[in-house]
Design a protein around this motif. Structure first.
Motif, PDB file in Angstrom:
ATOM      1  N   LEU A 132     -11.791   0.616   1.497  1.00  0.00           N
ATOM      2  CA  LEU A 132     -10.929   1.530   0.736  1.00  0.00           C
ATOM      3  C   LEU A 132      -9.516   1.662   1.300  1.00  0.00           C
ATOM      4  O   LEU A 132      -8.618   2.112   0.600  1.00  0.00           O
ATOM      5  N   VAL A 133      -9.349   1.289   2.570  1.00  0.00           N
ATOM      6  CA  VAL A 133      -8.024   1.482   3.177  1.00  0.00           C
ATOM      7  C   VAL A 133      -7.432   0.153   3.669  1.00  0.00           C
ATOM      8  O   VAL A 133      -6.352  -0.252   3.234  1.00  0.00           O
ATOM      9  N   LEU A 134      -8.172  -0.525   4.557  1.00  0.00           N
ATOM     10  CA  LEU A 134      -7.604  -1.723   5.178  1.00  0.00           C
ATOM     11  C   LEU A 134      -7.281  -2.807   4.152  1.00  0.00           C
ATOM     12  O   LEU A 134      -6.156  -3.307   4.098  1.00  0.00           O
ATOM     13  N   LEU A 135      -8.283  -3.176   3.352  1.00  0.00           N
ATOM     14  CA  LEU A 135      -8.062  -4.288   2.432  1.00  0.00           C
ATOM     15  C   LEU A 135      -7.026  -3.963   1.350  1.00  0.00           C
ATOM     16  O   LEU A 135      -6.135  -4.787   1.114  1.00  0.00           O
ATOM     17  N   PRO A 136      -7.083  -2.765   0.736  1.00  0.00           N
ATOM     18  CA  PRO A 136      -6.008  -2.468  -0.218  1.00  0.00           C
ATOM     19  C   PRO A 136      -4.618  -2.463   0.442  1.00  0.00           C
ATOM     20  O   PRO A 136      -3.648  -2.879  -0.161  1.00  0.00           O
ATOM     21  N   ALA A 137      -4.574  -2.001   1.700  1.00  0.00           N
ATOM     22  CA  ALA A 137      -3.270  -1.916   2.382  1.00  0.00           C
ATOM     23  C   ALA A 137      -2.676  -3.301   2.620  1.00  0.00           C
ATOM     24  O   ALA A 137      -1.456  -3.462   2.625  1.00  0.00           O
ATOM     25  N   VAL A 138      -3.532  -4.288   2.829  1.00  0.00           N
ATOM     26  CA  VAL A 138      -3.010  -5.635   3.139  1.00  0.00           C
ATOM     27  C   VAL A 138      -3.087  -6.576   1.931  1.00  0.00           C
ATOM     28  O   VAL A 138      -2.847  -7.767   2.075  1.00  0.00           O
ATOM     29  N   LEU A 139      -3.402  -6.024   0.768  1.00  0.00           N
ATOM     30  CA  LEU A 139      -3.601  -6.875  -0.408  1.00  0.00           C
ATOM     31  C   LEU A 139      -2.403  -7.785  -0.720  1.00  0.00           C
ATOM     32  O   LEU A 139      -2.603  -8.975  -0.991  1.00  0.00           O
TER      33      LEU A 139
END
Lengths: 252, 282
Positions: free
Chosen positions: A162-169
């Motif tokens: 919910l945080v890491l992957l969306p942040a680095v998308l």
């Protein structure tokens, strides 16, 4: 598709340069864009060409997906662990700088002749940049996002999802563009050296026959496909970056 | 304490319950390569009263943020105990909300989604979740911006989103780490008013970290003044403001007296902290 303009201009310039090369320097030993285009049209009307496209396309899609999937997993692992980064990143960078073709005999020994070897070779090209770009993106993430996730009592998996992957998308899509191109390159090289089908094999076959028209026609097909796919991915990446950008523009 | 029109003793409620307590808390950081271990904080003793607005001021680098980390369970103390509602703090306790100095809005989510994100881990019905989001949007004046993405908002508005994202969880202790540090002076004053209004409406306890003496005095019931590193409390002042107050109290003579009093304590510490930082740099 606001990003189509510059690549189209570049494509026109490329074709003009190609024509100049054909007329002035190569003394006709390189086909003109018109001749290559005509040859491509002829190839596309035959079933054999599409069988080659299907063969290459299948290997490429699998190689690209595996590169992205494992690249992201490795990148996240490296990004979250300093120890893993210190242990594995130099190895990955060294591997990336090697001309992979020298390892192809080993790939053939391991996977045999066929689609698996091409896929493995495609993954060998696409995986490392995907992993390194993901790692860099994770390392650059704003620490306050992780602290916020911590305050919200998200567990490790929820934080990742919910945080890491969306942040680095946006960076991931950038990495996917590179993995896309390099996986295709790897599959084609694999087909050039040990295959009986596919566009790489067709190009190699044409080289053996001195059929410049066919070589350039295949190059034109692959180049057009790659440019269009890259433009689309670049467009996605830019729209994501736009959403992510923190430039202050006062809302009405 | 001067006698001014809107100045009555803060929270004239007699004995207030203690919501959080720090006893003998210290924090040491292990030695980096070639350096000595760093004694960053403490010993700190502090009792936060339920419903009070407590601010901490101190020189840069004195350990204010380390104190926040310990109080919120983001990092453990080296020694001493930290409790929230009588229970020892291990990890971030339920009922504690944190607003950070940096912009912590998630840029990939619009304002409404940012707010409901804070409720993901709570077992709430969809109705309850929506009600809380609507309430927080209303309290923070964000109703017209519910569909905006953070990149479309000013710094002040993004900080409102961060505060609203904390409010939806209905924390009993709101901890703020220099939340208005990146805003201009006028916006800071107005945001301070907003914060005071939220504090009154929610009845939550506020623990506010700032490097601004003015901000601390303007907002707080009590101000803790910290020393240079290792940070300890060298003074604790009651401001005596009425609960219903706002930024206009900066025109009150008592405001000047309090800020002068704090600066008198802090000046030497700020100089000492600068000296410490110079020594490290050399």
């Amino acid at each position: 598709m606001r990003n189509l303009g510059p690549p189209l201009i570049f494509l026109v310039l490329l074709l003009l340069g190609w024509d100049v090369l054909h007329l002035q320097i190569a003394n006709g030993s390189i086909s003109s864009p018109r001749e290559a285009g005509a040859r491509l049209v002829a190839l596309m009307s035959g079933a054999r060409f599409w069988a080659d496209v299907g063969e290459t396309g299948f290997a490429f899609v699998i190689a690209c997906l595996l590169s992205i999937m494992f690249g992201v997993l490795i990148g996240v692992g490296l990004g979250l662990s300093r120890l893993a980064t210190e242990a594995f990143e130099p190895i990955l960078v060294t591997f990336y700088s090697l001309p992979k073709v020298i390892l192809y005999p080993l790939v053939l020994l391991a996977f045999g002749l066929g689609a698996s070897a091409k896929i493995a070779f495609g993954v060998m090209h696409g995986l490392v940049p995907m992993a390194l770009l993901t790692r860099n993106a994770i390392a650059e993430i704003k620490p306050v996002y992780l602290r916020s996730a911590n305050v919200m009592q998200l567990d490790g998996f929820a934080t990742l999802r919910l945080v890491l992957l969306p942040a680095v998308l946006p960076e991931l899509v950038g990495g996917m563009r590179i993995a896309f191109s390099l996986s295709l390159l790897g599959v084609l090289i694999g087909e050039m050296f040990a295959a009986k089908r596919g566009l790489g094999f067709a190009a190699m076959n044409a080289m053996g026959l001195g059929d410049i028209n066919t070589i350039l026609a295949i190059g034109l097909f692959l180049g057009t496909f790659s440019v269009l796919a890259n433009v689309m991915m670049l467009s996605v990446e830019r729209s994501l970056r736009h959403v992510h950008s923190n430039s202050v523009t006062q809302a009405a | 304490m001067d006698d001014v029109s809107h100045q009555v003793s803060a929270r004239e409620t007699g004995e207030q319950a203690i919501i959080a307590k720090l006893s003998g808390v210290t924090r040491d950081y292990p030695a980096a390569r070639g350096a000595k271990p760093l004694h960053a904080l403490g010993p700190i003793d502090l009792e936060l009263k339920q419903g009070e607005f407590f601010s901490v001021v101190g020189p840069s680098g004195c350990g204010k943020s380390t104190l926040l980390d310990i109080l919120t369970g983001l990092s453990p103390p080296t020694a001493g105990t930290a409790t929230f509602e009588g229970k020892r703090i291990h990890g971030v306790p339920d009922g504690v909300g944190v607003v950070f100095q940096e912009d912590a809005t998630f840029p990939w989510l619009d304002v409404e989604a940012n707010l409901s994100f804070g409720l993901k881990q709570l077992q709430l019905s969809a109705r309850e979740r929506q009600d809380r989001v609507e309430q927080a949007l209303r309290i923070m004046g964000l109703v017209g911006f519910r569909s905006a993405f953070p990149a479309q908002l000013s710094g002040g508005m993004r900080q409102r989103v961060c505060i609203a994202r904390t409010l939806v969880t209905q924390p009993r202790l709101i901890v703020l780490d220099e939340p208005f540090g990146s805003l201009d002076q006028q916006t800071r004053l107005l945001m301070g008013d907003e914060l005071l209004r939220i504090w009154r409406e929610t009845g939550a306890t506020v623990f506010f970290i700032t490097h601004s003496i003015d901000e601390a005095v303007m907002l707080s019931d009590r101000v803790g003044v910290m020393s240079a590193r290792p940070g300890t409390f060298i003074d604790m002042l009651e401001t005596g403001w009425a609960q219903k107050r706002d930024s206009r109290n900066v025109a009150d003579p008592h405001f000047g007296k309090l800020t002068g009093q704090i600066w008198g304590k802090l000046r030497g510490e700020a100089l000492r902290q600068m000296q410490l930082q110079n020594d490290v740099a050399l």
